[in-house]
Design a protein around this motif. Sequence first.
Motif, PDB file in Angstrom:
ATOM      1  N   MET A   1       0.842  -1.206   0.000  1.00  0.00           N
ATOM      2  CA  MET A   1       0.000   0.000   0.000  1.00  0.00           C
ATOM      3  C   MET A   1       0.867   1.242   0.000  1.00  0.00           C
ATOM      4  O   MET A   1       1.771   1.376   0.811  1.00  0.00           O
ATOM      5  CB  MET A   1      -0.884  -0.003   1.261  1.00  0.00           C
ATOM      6  N   LYS A   2       0.603   2.098  -0.970  1.00  0.00           N
ATOM      7  CA  LYS A   2       1.260   3.407  -0.966  1.00  0.00           C
ATOM      8  C   LYS A   2       0.183   4.465  -0.728  1.00  0.00           C
ATOM      9  O   LYS A   2      -0.843   4.454  -1.399  1.00  0.00           O
ATOM     10  CB  LYS A   2       1.952   3.661  -2.304  1.00  0.00           C
ATOM     11  N   ILE A   4      -0.777   8.321  -0.914  1.00  0.00           N
ATOM     12  CA  ILE A   4      -0.407   9.600  -1.514  1.00  0.00           C
ATOM     13  C   ILE A   4      -1.246  10.695  -0.864  1.00  0.00           C
ATOM     14  O   ILE A   4      -2.472  10.708  -0.984  1.00  0.00           O
ATOM     15  CB  ILE A   4      -0.632   9.574  -3.041  1.00  0.00           C
ATOM     16  N   HIS A 187      -3.896  -3.375 -10.391  1.00  0.00           N
ATOM     17  CA  HIS A 187      -3.614  -2.169  -9.615  1.00  0.00           C
ATOM     18  C   HIS A 187      -4.926  -1.670  -9.029  1.00  0.00           C
ATOM     19  O   HIS A 187      -5.881  -1.438  -9.760  1.00  0.00           O
ATOM     20  CB  HIS A 187      -2.981  -1.104 -10.535  1.00  0.00           C
ATOM     21  N   LYS A 219      -6.363  -3.871   1.589  1.00  0.00           N
ATOM     22  CA  LYS A 219      -4.975  -3.703   2.065  1.00  0.00           C
ATOM     23  C   LYS A 219      -4.128  -4.942   1.821  1.00  0.00           C
ATOM     24  O   LYS A 219      -2.901  -4.890   1.866  1.00  0.00           O
ATOM     25  CB  LYS A 219      -4.963  -3.369   3.563  1.00  0.00           C
ATOM     26  N   HIS A 221      -3.895  -6.424  -0.977  1.00  0.00           N
ATOM     27  CA  HIS A 221      -3.478  -6.475  -2.389  1.00  0.00           C
ATOM     28  C   HIS A 221      -2.023  -6.020  -2.530  1.00  0.00           C
ATOM     29  O   HIS A 221      -1.631  -5.031  -1.925  1.00  0.00           O
ATOM     30  CB  HIS A 221      -4.390  -5.580  -3.234  1.00  0.00           C
ATOM     31  N   HIS A 223      -0.636  -4.427  -4.832  1.00  0.00           N
ATOM     32  CA  HIS A 223      -0.419  -3.144  -5.508  1.00  0.00           C
ATOM     33  C   HIS A 223      -1.634  -2.232  -5.327  1.00  0.00           C
ATOM     34  O   HIS A 223      -2.452  -2.063  -6.235  1.00  0.00           O
ATOM     35  CB  HIS A 223      -0.122  -3.374  -7.002  1.00  0.00           C
ATOM     36  N   LEU A 224      -1.720  -1.665  -4.118  1.00  0.00           N
ATOM     37  CA  LEU A 224      -2.816  -0.754  -3.775  1.00  0.00           C
ATOM     38  C   LEU A 224      -2.258   0.651  -3.597  1.00  0.00           C
ATOM     39  O   LEU A 224      -1.308   0.852  -2.839  1.00  0.00           O
ATOM     40  CB  LEU A 224      -3.477  -1.206  -2.461  1.00  0.00           C
ATOM     41  N   THR A 225      -2.843   1.612  -4.299  1.00  0.00           N
ATOM     42  CA  THR A 225      -2.489   3.022  -4.094  1.00  0.00           C
ATOM     43  C   THR A 225      -3.683   3.741  -3.497  1.00  0.00           C
ATOM     44  O   THR A 225      -4.799   3.630  -4.016  1.00  0.00           O
ATOM     45  CB  THR A 225      -2.121   3.691  -5.439  1.00  0.00           C
TER      46      THR A 225
END
Lengths: 240, 240, 240, 240
Positions: A1-2, A4, A187, A219, A221, A223-225
Motif C-alpha cells: 500500500m502506498k 499519496i 492495480h 490492504k 493487495h 499493488h494498492l495506491t
Amino acid sequence: MKVILTKDYDELSKVAAQMLLGEMFQRHERVNLAITAGTTPIGMYEKLVAEVRDKDYFDNVHYYNFDEIPYKSGRREGVTIGDLRELYFTPAAISDEQIHVLDGENYEDQDRRIAEAGGLDAILLGIGADGHYCGNLPSTTSFNDFTTKVDCDDAMKERIAPHFEDRAETPDFYVTMGPRSVMNARHLILFASGEKKAKIMKAFIEGAITDEIPASILKMHPHLTVILDEAAAKLLDKEK
Amino acid sequence: MKVILTKDYDELSKVAAQMLLGEMFQRHERVNLAITAGTTPIGMYEKLVAEVRDKDYFDNVHYYNFDEIPYKSGRREGVTIGDLRELYFTPAAISDEQIHVLDGENYEDQDRRIAEAGGLDAILLGIGADGHYCGNLPSTTSFNDFTTKVDCDDAMKERIAPHFEDRAETPDFYVTMGPRSVMNARHLILFASGEKKAKIMKAFIEGAITDEIPASILKMHPHLTVILDEAAAKLLDKEK
Amino acid sequence: MKVILTKDYDELSKVAAQMLLGEMFQRHERVNLAITAGTTPIGMYEKLVAEVRDKDYFDNVHYYNFDEIPYKSGRREGVTIGDLRELYFTPAAISDEQIHVLDGENYEDQDRRIAEAGGLDAILLGIGADGHYCGNLPSTTSFNDFTTKVDCDDAMKERIAPHFEDRAETPDFYVTMGPRSVMNARHLILFASGEKKAKIMKAFIEGAITDEIPASILKMHPHLTVILDEAAAKLLDKEK
Amino acid sequence: MKVILTKDYDELSKVAAQMLLGEMFQRHERVNLAITAGTTPIGMYEKLVAEVRDKDYFDNVHYYNFDEIPYKSGRREGVTIGDLRELYFTPAAISDEQIHVLDGENYEDQDRRIAEAGGLDAILLGIGADGHYCGNLPSTTSFNDFTTKVDCDDAMKERIAPHFEDRAETPDFYVTMGPRSVMNARHLILFASGEKKAKIMKAFIEGAITDEIPASILKMHPHLTVILDEAAAKLLDKEK
C-alpha cells in the motif's frame, strides 16, 4: 500500500487523472479499466475528459462498471452506467465498443468476460463512510465472493431509493463485483476526499482487516495506491 | 486461484519443482524465492537438487526463509533455516550469498530487505491441518500483520518443543512473515499432500475467508496456485 | 542476453524443456508459445511430452508455428506443422483448439492474430549454420519485416526440396514470421547443439549485428536466453 | 511500435509528460528513467516541473542521463547533465540521491549500475535530423555496442564545440549508452517536433533498419512509442 497525500481536492483529482492516463499509456495493446461513479471522481473526470476526448491514441482503452443498481422496470439502463455516461463516457466521446456494461442480467458473466479480455489493469474505487466499496456494503457480500447479486431488504431499498426519481423503480437487488473480483485487478486505486471520510480512512489505513469494514480487505493487495486530500487524512497518525 | 490436481505425491513434487525452476528461469536478473521446510517438500527438493546443483546459470536465484523458531540459547541457527540447509541448500550447494536468513534478531527488517531486493517472485507454502501457513497459526497473527514476532504461551511451547532435542532450547517466541508480507509476493504456490490434508483443503478451497483458517486469506491473492495430490483432494466437490 | 552453457545435448534438452514448462506455469490465463521443428528440439520434445500429455493443467497453453513450407498442391498440411505434430502435438495429445496454424493462406493475419491473443510469451528458436532462424535466411527478409511470404528462386527450391518425397510438391514460396514479429515476443529462447553450430555461435555471440547473419538481430532483444551445449560453445572466447 | 500523432508542440509536450508521470506512478518501488536534454523536451519539462516539484510521492523515481560530453578540463560537470539540471532537476527540486550521473569516468559501469538498480522502466529519446539518438551518430557506434566512449575526430569536435563557451573545453571524446543498452529499457519513448524532423521521421517510420539511420534499430523493440506533432508527421504516408 502506498498512501499519496495531496493538499486538496484539486490535487487529488489531478493525481487520480494522471494515474489513469498512465495506465492508458502503459500498454499499446488493450487496456482494461474499471472506474467509479459518485461524487469523489467529478473533478477527476473533468480533467480526464479534456485529455481523452477525440484522442484516437486512446482507442485501446476499455471501460467497465463494477456495480449496478438496475431500474425495476428495466425500461432504461442502470444507475451506475448512467452516471458514468454523464460524468465521462459522453463528454469524452468514448465509443460504445470501448464500454463494457455490467447489468442485472449479465453479472454472472462479468469475471469470465474480464479474464478473457486480459484482466483489469486498474480499478478506481471510492470508499463510503461505512467502509463500503463498489456494492460491497457491510453484511452484503463476504470476502470470498466474486461478482454477485445482492438482494435488497427494506433498509437497503430505503438507502438506494434516492437514486430514482420514481421510487417505484427501486429494484429488489443490485449487482456488484465482489472482493475476489476486485482483488484480481493488477492495480487498485482507492481515493477519498473531505472531512466526512477522515474517520473511515483512519480505520482503513491504521485498523484491522475485518468484514465490518469491507474495504479493509483491499490492504491485502500487493499493488494498492490510496490517494487522500488533507481533509480525508486529518485523523491519520502523523508519526507514520 | 488455479488448482492443479496431481495423481500422487511424486507428480505433486515434480510439478512444484517445475514451477520453481520456471520462476528461476523467468528472469535473468535477481530472482527471489521464499521456500518452505517441513515434510511436504521433501520429494520436491530431491528433484530440485538434481537440477540445480553445480549449475551456475542459477546464480541469480536468491532464497529466503519465511519463518523461524530460534534456539533459546542462540548457540545455533534456528529450526527452519537448519531444515532448509539439510533439505536443499547443502545438497544443492547453494552459496551463502544466495541465502537470506530471517531470524529472531532481524525480523523487523525482513519486509524492507525483501522490498529493496525487488520483492519476492514466488513463495512456496505448505498448509497445516489447522489451516496455518508459515508461522501464522490460528490466534497468533492477524490478516493485517507484516513480519512479526509471536510470543509462545505454554500450549505453543508444547507444540514446538519436539523440534528440539534439548527441550530447554524451546524458545519463548518465534518469528514469521505475516499475511500482508506473504500477499506481497508476485506468485503464491501452496501445496498439500495426503489424506490428512483433505479436510483442510476442502475448507480452504470451498469455504469462507476467516481468521480461524489463516491460510484462507491467500485466496484473495491475484496469482495463487494450489497443487494437490489425489488424497489431499478427495473431499473436494467434484462438480467444480 | 543470458548464455546458458550445458555440458551435453541431454542437459540442453532438459533446460529447454524446463524453460518452456516454466512459461506454461507462469500464468493461469492463456499462454502463447511459438515453437520450432527441426532436429535440435527432438530431445526436448521427448521430455516435454512426458510432462504435458494428459495434464489438463496445461489447457491454457496455446501453440504457434512461426514458419511454413506449404505443399505446392495444397493436398496436405505444410512441412513445419507436420513436423510439429509428429514431434510434439500428437504424442502430447495437444487439442486442436490449442494449435494455431500459420500457413500459406493466412500469413498476412499472423501478427494481428497473435497480438489479439495477448502476444507471444516465448518463442523457441533454432539457428542454422548460415545464421538463419525461422524462415529468415540471408537475403530473404530484412530486419524491418513482419510475417511475410518469401519467393523461392531455384537455389532455394533446391534447398527445400529434400523436405518433399515428391519433389513436384516443392512450392514457389514459403512464409515466415519476420524479425519484427519475433522481436515482439516477451522471451526469446535460442538453442544450438553440436560442433556444426560452433562457428555460427561464435559469430552470433561475439560478432556484429549484420543482415549477413539474420539471427544476430536477436541480440537486441531485452530478454534473450541462449542455450548451448559444450560442442556448440567450443569456439567461444573463454574469457567472457 | 505505436505512433501517437499530436496536433502541435503543446500536445506533444503534454503527452510526453503524461507518459512519464504514468511511469512514475506505475510502481511503488524504485522507478528508473533515462531522460533527454535538448530543445524538444523544453515544453515537456515545464509541464513536468509543475507536477513533480515538492511532491514526495515521487521520491521513488530515479533519473539517469544517457550520454555526456565532458569538459576537457574536467573543471565542471558535463554538458548533458548540466542541461538536465537547468531544464528539470533544479526547478523540480529533485534530490541528489535520485540523480545518477553518467560521465567520462564511470561510463564502463553504466550498464551494470542500471541492471543492479532493476533496469530502466523507460527511456525518453529525441532524434536528430541525421537519425542519431543519444550519442549514437552515424559511423560512431554499432548496433552491437553497450555504453561506450566515442573518440571525436576534427569534424565531430567542430560539431560539439558550440556547446562550450570556451572552445578550448571541447573534449576529445564523449560517452553514450549504446544501442543494446537502450534496447534493454522496458519502454522506449521517442519524440520529434517540427518540420525539420519531417524527413527523418518518414525515413524512421517507413524506411529500412540500417546503421545509416542509427535510430532505425529502435523499431525492433517490443515496446516503442513514437510521439510526433503534425509538422514532424507531415511527410508520412497518409494511408497507414
